[in-house]
Write an enzyme that holds these catalytic residues in place. Structure first.
Site, PDB file in Angstrom:
ATOM      1  N   HIS A  74       0.810  -1.228   0.000  1.00 43.90           N
ATOM      2  CA  HIS A  74       0.000   0.000   0.000  1.00 43.90           C
ATOM      3  C   HIS A  74       0.838   1.270   0.000  1.00 43.90           C
ATOM      4  O   HIS A  74       0.325   2.343  -0.287  1.00 43.90           O
ATOM      5  CB  HIS A  74      -0.906   0.027   1.247  1.00 43.90           C
ATOM      6  CG  HIS A  74      -1.647  -1.253   1.455  1.00 43.90           C
ATOM      7  ND1 HIS A  74      -1.216  -2.230   2.323  1.00 43.90           N
ATOM      8  CD2 HIS A  74      -2.763  -1.721   0.886  1.00 43.90           C
ATOM      9  CE1 HIS A  74      -2.062  -3.252   2.283  1.00 43.90           C
ATOM     10  NE2 HIS A  74      -2.998  -2.965   1.419  1.00 43.90           N
ATOM     11  N   CYS A  96       3.544  -1.041  -4.224  1.00 47.34           N
ATOM     12  CA  CYS A  96       3.256  -1.375  -5.626  1.00 47.34           C
ATOM     13  C   CYS A  96       3.756  -0.234  -6.523  1.00 47.34           C
ATOM     14  O   CYS A  96       3.486   0.939  -6.241  1.00 47.34           O
ATOM     15  CB  CYS A  96       1.764  -1.585  -5.832  1.00 47.34           C
ATOM     16  SG  CYS A  96       1.386  -1.941  -7.563  1.00 47.34           S
ATOM     17  N   GLU A 126      -3.171   2.970   1.889  1.00 49.01           N
ATOM     18  CA  GLU A 126      -2.632   3.581   0.652  1.00 49.01           C
ATOM     19  C   GLU A 126      -2.839   5.094   0.695  1.00 49.01           C
ATOM     20  O   GLU A 126      -1.948   5.862   0.303  1.00 49.01           O
ATOM     21  CB  GLU A 126      -3.318   2.990  -0.585  1.00 49.01           C
ATOM     22  CG  GLU A 126      -2.772   3.607  -1.870  1.00 49.01           C
ATOM     23  CD  GLU A 126      -3.524   3.177  -3.120  1.00 49.01           C
ATOM     24  OE1 GLU A 126      -3.957   2.014  -3.202  1.00 49.01           O
ATOM     25  OE2 GLU A 126      -3.682   4.023  -4.026  1.00 49.01           O
ATOM     26  N   THR A 164      -5.751   3.740  -5.967  1.00 45.51           N
ATOM     27  CA  THR A 164      -5.678   2.818  -7.119  1.00 45.51           C
ATOM     28  C   THR A 164      -6.809   1.794  -7.163  1.00 45.51           C
ATOM     29  O   THR A 164      -6.968   1.119  -8.180  1.00 45.51           O
ATOM     30  CB  THR A 164      -4.351   2.033  -7.076  1.00 45.51           C
ATOM     31  OG1 THR A 164      -4.275   1.362  -5.814  1.00 45.51           O
ATOM     32  CG2 THR A 164      -3.162   2.941  -7.270  1.00 45.51           C
ATOM     33  N   CYS A 194      -5.900   1.190 -10.906  1.00 47.46           N
ATOM     34  CA  CYS A 194      -4.909   0.347 -11.571  1.00 47.46           C
ATOM     35  C   CYS A 194      -5.553  -0.660 -12.511  1.00 47.46           C
ATOM     36  O   CYS A 194      -6.752  -0.948 -12.413  1.00 47.46           O
ATOM     37  CB  CYS A 194      -4.037  -0.346 -10.531  1.00 47.46           C
ATOM     38  SG  CYS A 194      -4.842  -1.767  -9.794  1.00 47.46           S
ATOM     39  N   SER A 222     -10.156  -5.173   2.369  1.00 49.72           N
ATOM     40  CA  SER A 222      -9.619  -5.016   1.017  1.00 49.72           C
ATOM     41  C   SER A 222     -10.511  -4.084   0.204  1.00 49.72           C
ATOM     42  O   SER A 222     -11.663  -4.407  -0.095  1.00 49.72           O
ATOM     43  CB  SER A 222      -9.521  -6.395   0.354  1.00 49.72           C
ATOM     44  OG  SER A 222      -9.429  -6.256  -1.051  1.00 49.72           O
ATOM     45  N   SER A 266      -6.066  -9.259  -3.625  1.00 48.37           N
ATOM     46  CA  SER A 266      -5.209  -9.791  -2.565  1.00 48.37           C
ATOM     47  C   SER A 266      -5.637 -11.193  -2.118  1.00 48.37           C
ATOM     48  O   SER A 266      -5.116 -11.700  -1.126  1.00 48.37           O
ATOM     49  CB  SER A 266      -5.193  -8.825  -1.375  1.00 48.37           C
ATOM     50  OG  SER A 266      -6.501  -8.390  -1.072  1.00 48.37           O
TER      51      SER A 266
HETATM   52 FE1  SF4 Z   1      -0.817  -2.580  -7.404  1.00 47.57          FE
HETATM   53 FE2  SF4 Z   1      -3.322  -2.474  -8.318  1.00 47.57          FE
HETATM   54 FE3  SF4 Z   1      -2.459  -4.645  -7.136  1.00 47.57          FE
HETATM   55 FE4  SF4 Z   1      -2.860  -2.426  -5.698  1.00 47.57          FE
HETATM   56  S1  SF4 Z   1      -4.426  -3.641  -6.736  1.00 47.57           S
HETATM   57  S2  SF4 Z   1      -1.124  -3.822  -5.543  1.00 47.57           S
HETATM   58  S3  SF4 Z   1      -2.216  -0.865  -7.186  1.00 47.57           S
HETATM   59  S4  SF4 Z   1      -1.657  -3.789  -9.073  1.00 47.57           S
END
Ligand code: SF4
Length: 315
Positions: A74, A96, A126, A164, A194, A222, A266
């Protein structure tokens, strides 16, 4: 009953990189390795790494002097980076790269003299990290209503960046509200959300065209998993967030012929499989997977991994 799996679902490149960073650090220096905050928001992932010797802490002062320390996917604030540097901690930054990109973008906007608006959810790690990575005041908004409360003149130059893992649709509405409120607004559109978040949201929409019930594998913490469940609800489906198969209530399946199943970025695939097993224990099922994007993106591991001093071989 038909069970349809979304494609893509589950782990994104940033999560794989973060978990691999902890794994490789443990291989290289041995246990314990300290991780600031949950490396990704998934209890199963955290417990698996704990069993291998990772210790999760919320604050750096819980890390002993000299211990290898991993920052989570994050991201962290400059203050945390500086505190780690001042203590000489060997740090592996698993932020990330797509989160780091947003940090850099925000710094550029501020340097160009614009007021910066961060679209995101207060308290999410984040967002805390992004707020602490960019010098100067940042206005945090989550909703269209928040935009109307911004205490800035309408002709001030404004730029925005986003968390993101937001809902693409809601973010578009907030951006429109900013453009309606201010005469000079610049920003990336919804491109800061993202690729993994966007792909999973697109896939869950397609899934909900066919499924009567939506199950999303993911942690309540999450962000991207919660957004997936919300899309199911917006599309008129009954939708539940489940951590694994043990959370599936057979009563949810009553009168249902088609279940859609996806997973947040995740959530490991083995938890998806545990949900399939649980449902198969209640009903006869056929399983199929939607056609969808095959994600090939991979991120390089933090170079600092190679600079860690390997643990001495056991005698
Ligand atoms: Fe990176 Fe998107 Fe995964 Fe978050 S959700 S870790 S910003 S690729």
């Amino acid at each position: 009953m038909k069970l349809i799996l979304a494609q893509p679902r589950g782990f994104c490149a940033g999560v794989v990189r973060a978990i691999d960073t902890v794994d490789r650090a443990l291989d290289r220096v041995g246990a314990p390795v300290y991780v600031r905050h949950e490396i990704v928001h998934n209890r199963h992932v955290v417990e698996t790494l704990q069993a291998k010797g990772a210790i999760f802490v919320e604050e750096l002062d819980e890390v002993p002097t000299g211990a290898v320390t991993v920052f989570s996917a994050h991201g962290v604030s400059k203050e945390v980076e500086n505190a780690a540097r001042a203590r000489g901690l060997p740090v592996l930054d698993a932020t990330c790269p797509l989160v780091s990109k947003v940090h850099a973008q925000g710094r550029r906007y501020v340097a160009s003299g614009r007021h910066l608006v961060l679209i995101g959810h207060a308290g999410h790690p984040e967002v805390e990290g992004t707020l602490g990575q960019i010098p100067g005041p940042i206005h945090l908004v989550a909703t269209v209503a928040d935009v109307s409360l911004l205490d800035l003149p309408a002709d001030e130059p404004v730029a925005y960046i986003t968390q993101t893992t937001l809902s693409v649709d809601e973010t578009r509405d907030v951006i429109e509200a900013l453009k309606a409120r201010f005469s000079d607004v610049t920003g990336p559109g919804t491109a800061d959300i993202c690729y993994a978040t966007q792909n999973r949201q697109n896939a869950v929409r397609e899934l909900c065209e066919q499924a009567e019930l939506l199950l999303v594998v993911g942690s309540p913490k999450s962000s991207n998993s919660n957004r997936l469940r919300e899309i199911g609800v917006e599309m008129g489906r009954v939708a539940y967030l489940v951590e694994d198969g043990s959370a599936v209530d057979p009563a949810w399946l009553d009168g249902i012929d088609t279940v859609g199943l996806t997973a947040g970025a995740s959530a490991p695939e083995e938890l998806v499989q545990s949900v399939i097993q649980a449902i198969a224990g209640f009903r006869d099922i056929t399983v199929e997977t939607l056609d969808g994007i095959e994600e090939k993106l991979q991120f390089r591991l933090p170079p600092a991994l190679n600079r860690l001093t390997p643990a001495p071989a056991a005698a």
